[in-house]
Structures are given as C-alpha cells and as structure tokens.
Enzyme design. Structure first.
Site, PDB file in Angstrom:
ATOM      1  CB  THR A  49      -1.014  -0.016   1.171  1.00  0.00           C
ATOM      2  OG1 THR A  49      -1.850   1.140   1.051  1.00  0.00           O
ATOM      3  CG2 THR A  49      -0.332  -0.012   2.529  1.00  0.00           C
ATOM      4  CD  GLU A  50      -1.366   3.761  -2.952  1.00  0.00           C
ATOM      5  OE1 GLU A  50      -1.265   2.515  -2.827  1.00  0.00           O
ATOM      6  OE2 GLU A  50      -2.320   4.308  -3.562  1.00  0.00           O
TER       7      GLU A  50
END
Lengths: 226, 240
Positions: A49-50
């Site tokens: 997840t960024e």
C-alpha cells in the site's frame, strides 16, 4: 440478449486466479481491494500500500483499529508476519522502479492503446489524484478491473478516452464483467469471454475493435455469495 | 547540544505570515495534530501566522488539524495529492468559493519533489502524469525512447512532523505507517520541528533503528499519548 454479467466479486475472483505465488501486488482503493479475498490457497502474495506498508492482511475487528496502521484508502489494516514499513519515496520507488509485479486499478475508460482514465470525469468539483498517476507506471503488469459497460450501457473500453487521462499506454490487461482482454500494440486482444455472449454481441458493447489471436477461452467463474 | 523544547507554544513560535509549511502525515496517521492546534492557538491570539502555503498529502478532515487551519483562514494555498477525506467540507467550500489555491501533485511525485528539495536536486524526470492535464506546461524529455515529465524540487520554511521516539540530538523513529511523508519533510525545510510521543536519553534509540538522523531536525517537543485525527473526526470533535 441472453447473457449475464459477472458480479464485482466474480471479477475480483477472476483477477485473483492470475496472481502467482510470490507476487508483490498493489490493489487500488475500492473495488480492486476485493481481489485479496479470493487469493487462491497455497499462494503467498505480498500486498503493497503506497502509504508505506508491505505485507498487510485483513481489516481488524471493530474496536481493534490502530489508526497509525492504515492503507491508502485510510482504512485500518493488520500486518502479516514478515511485513515492513517504509517512507513515501521508498514506497513509490517500489512502484515506478519496476519492483511490483502487478497493480490492479479501477477505470472509467480504457482505450485500445492502453490509455487509462480513472481519476476524474470532468472539470467540476475538487480534483484529487492521489497515487493513481504513479501506480500506472512501473509495475510489471497494470491490470484494470471494471464493468464492461457503463450504467447506461455505453462501452468503457473505447477507441480513445474522452475523460481526463491518468496515464498513457499503461494498461496491459482488462478484466471486465464479460471478458478478459489484453491490451497489445495491436489493440484489444480477446483472451476469454463469457460463454453466454456471442462475439458480435461483445463487439457491440466494446468501443474498440476486439482482435482474436489464438483460442478465446470461456470466462467461467463460480457463483459467489455477495 | 539540546534540541528539545519545553512547550508546543515554543515549537510553533517562529512560523511567520506567508511561510511555506510542510505538515507530515497521510490522512491522520503521522499528523502532528497537537502542534497544528498550537499553531491555531497562536493565530487566534495574535492573528499570525496567516497566508500560509501548506504542503501535505491531503487537505484536512472534519473540523480539526489542517481543516481547522483552513476554517480559521490561515491557509492561502494547499499543495497536495488528494484534497478529499471522509469530511472534506473545510477545503471544498473555500476552494469552490475561490478562496484557497490548490496545486495538485501526484502522490509519488509529491514525495519525490520533497525528497529532491531535501537532497539538493533542483529537478528530476518522472513518468508519472505524462500525457495528462497535470503535465501541461511542464518540460518533457525522452530517455531511452520513453517520455518523462520534469518536476521541480519542493522546499519549505518550516516542517511540522510527528515522530514516535526522539532524543535531544533530534534523532527520530516513527510508529508503523505514520512514517509516510515525515522523514522526507524533515529534510526539505529550513527548520524542522517534530513532536514525539517520548523523548528518550541519547542512546535510547539504537543507531541502527534511527529513521531520521538528527541532522535533519531542529527542534523536538514531547507530546505524550498523541490524539489520533481519525478518532477525533469520528467523534465529531471541532478545534474552535
């Protein structure tokens, strides 16, 4: 018209079947997040997840949230053994640097040369892009999952996008409610279609030419309780 | 050398009208909410600082933190990737009324611009946003047959960040995904001020475990048991 579209869960199931053991994957916010639910048994997949987590798992039970531990959609998550944290440029190095095996995104439109429009539909309101324009660059494969047509029956796979672009020539495969389609230098290449829809019917619902290169498989997906 | 400060009031005392202020966090995680509220207290008492440019991934949520700064009229411009949240009213109303500027930046580009600003790299090329409206007016160059967009560094007068452990030299750790933009912003501002949950003695953070070396940090202030923005928004709290 005798065909029936796949549900969102069924599209997510089909996407999950193509993710190999050992893959590093970013699932876009919203609909693509459903893919994780259908990860086939026996495969280990590491989700990115960024906002800076590799190796997260399911949502915590209500009341068990730790709000320092969230995903890009700002939802609470939990960690799997072997997880790691990192800052934002390391996170986007994983994206643009070609380290992710797959990014899965939603779409308003995909064009036959692989352009993606998925961040806004016009010029009204407050624009918000988040990580969408970064996620389309660098992953080894960029897949889109979407209904094949809009709510009023218009194609979402088009010759040219009319909505503002997120990226140019970036989508490699589209999983729709009717078909699995690769985006190649030749345009849309049909890989699988629902057995209950004819080629002509599918073409009528598709904005660009559907090419056939080799066998077209049946898009057979089990029934999934929603 | 002792970079610790005894109060939040001291921590935010030197921020001036018109400053560019980086504020760490991604949504509520890693957001230095107590320091933001101290800045609002100062504005309420003195009318300053105002006309701020705020750099953050988002543009506030509910009626607290950056959203409360916007509601008070302290912010002239937001530089962010995603000015939406579960309750984006504060920014949305002012933006649609033409009362606040927005520079929208793709999230990875935003992070890289901040890192570049902290690293002495005035510009770089990225594939992100090529061919989109966010690349309009920007220099495009091909490398090895692929087009890239030139982006400039981002710097700030002040960075307000949130760490977990800190020491008097300014070494910092972060808690889980609260790291996000914080270490980058520490590098990119003339003055970096960090709130931390606990100040520990020198050596209390293993050198191997230091995430932000103290060279990037000017001041550290202890805020034990910091509040979580997400919970405050869910409770409907307002910082008025």
């Amino acid at each position: 018209m005798s065909w029936k579209k796949l549900s969102n869960s069924q599209i997510a199931w089909r996407v999950a079947q193509d993710i190999q053991d050992g893959a590093y994957v970013n699932l876009g916010i919203g609909f693509p997040e459903m893919v994780a639910k259908f990860q086939p048994a026996g495969r280990h997949i590491t989700y990115h997840t960024e906002n800076g987590v590799l190796g997260f798992g399911r949502a915590p039970e209500p009341g068990e949230e730790d709000w320092d531990l969230i995903n890009a959609g700002k939802k609470a998550i939990t960690l799997e053994p072997g997880a790691s944290f990192f800052h934002h440029t390391d996170s986007f190095a994983m994206v643009r640097g070609g380290h992710l095996d797959l990014a899965v995104l939603g779409a308003y439109q995909v064009s036959q040369n692989g352009d993606l429009a998925n961040w806004r539909v016009g010029s009204k309101g407050v624009p918000a892009v988040g990580g969408a324009m970064d996620l389309v660059h660098g992953a080894k494969r960029v897949a889109v999952m979407t209904d094949h047509i809009t709510k009023d029956g218009k194609p979402k796979l088009v010759e040219r996008c009319t909505f503002p672009l997120t990226g140019v020539k970036c989508v490699t495969r589209v999983y729709t409610s009717l078909a699995v389609i690769d985006v190649t230098s030749a345009g849309f290449v049909l890989r699988e279609k629902k057995p209950d829809i004819s080629m002509d019917e599918l073409q009528d619902l598709t904005g660009g030419k559907l090419h056939v290169d080799g066998a077209v498989g049946d898009l057979d997906v089990p029934r999934i309780e929603e | 050398m002792d970079k610790t400060l005894s109060s939040l009031e001291d921590a935010v005392a030197s921020i001036s009208d018109g400053d560019v202020v980086m504020i760490g966090g991604f949504g509520g995680s890693g957001a230095p909410i107590e320091m933001i509220h101290a800045l609002i207290d100062r504005f309420e008492a003195t009318g300053s600082p105002k006309d701020l440019t705020v750099i953050n991934n988002n543009a506030g949520n509910g009626k607290i933190g950056i959203a409360a700064m916007i509601d008070k009229g302290m912010v002239a411009k937001m530089v962010c990737s995603f000015p939406r949240s579960s309750d984006p009213r504060a920014f949305t109303d002012r933006y649609l009324a033409g009362e606040i500027d927005l520079e929208l930046v793709p999230q990875g580009t935003l992070a890289e611009r901040i890192r570049a600003g902290g690293s002495g790299i005035p510009a770089f090329f990225t594939p992100s946003s090529y061919g989109t409206e966010l690349a309009e007016g920007k220099q495009i160059q091909e490398f090895d047959g692929k087009p890239y967009v030139m982006e400039r560094w981002l710097k700030a007068d002040v960075a307000l960040v949130k760490g977990h452990l800190g020491d008097k030299f300014g070494n910092l750790t972060y808690r889980m995904a609260a790291r996000n933009f914080n270490p980058l912003m520490c590098m990119a501002a003339d003055r970096t001020i960090s709130q931390v949950s606990q100040i520990v003695p020198l050596g209390g953070i293993e050198p191997e475990a230091v995430v932000t070396p103290g060279i990037f940090v000017d001041s550290v202030v202890e805020v034990p048991n910091p509040r979580q923005e997400e919970e405050m928004v869910r409770n409907g709290e307002a910082y008025a």
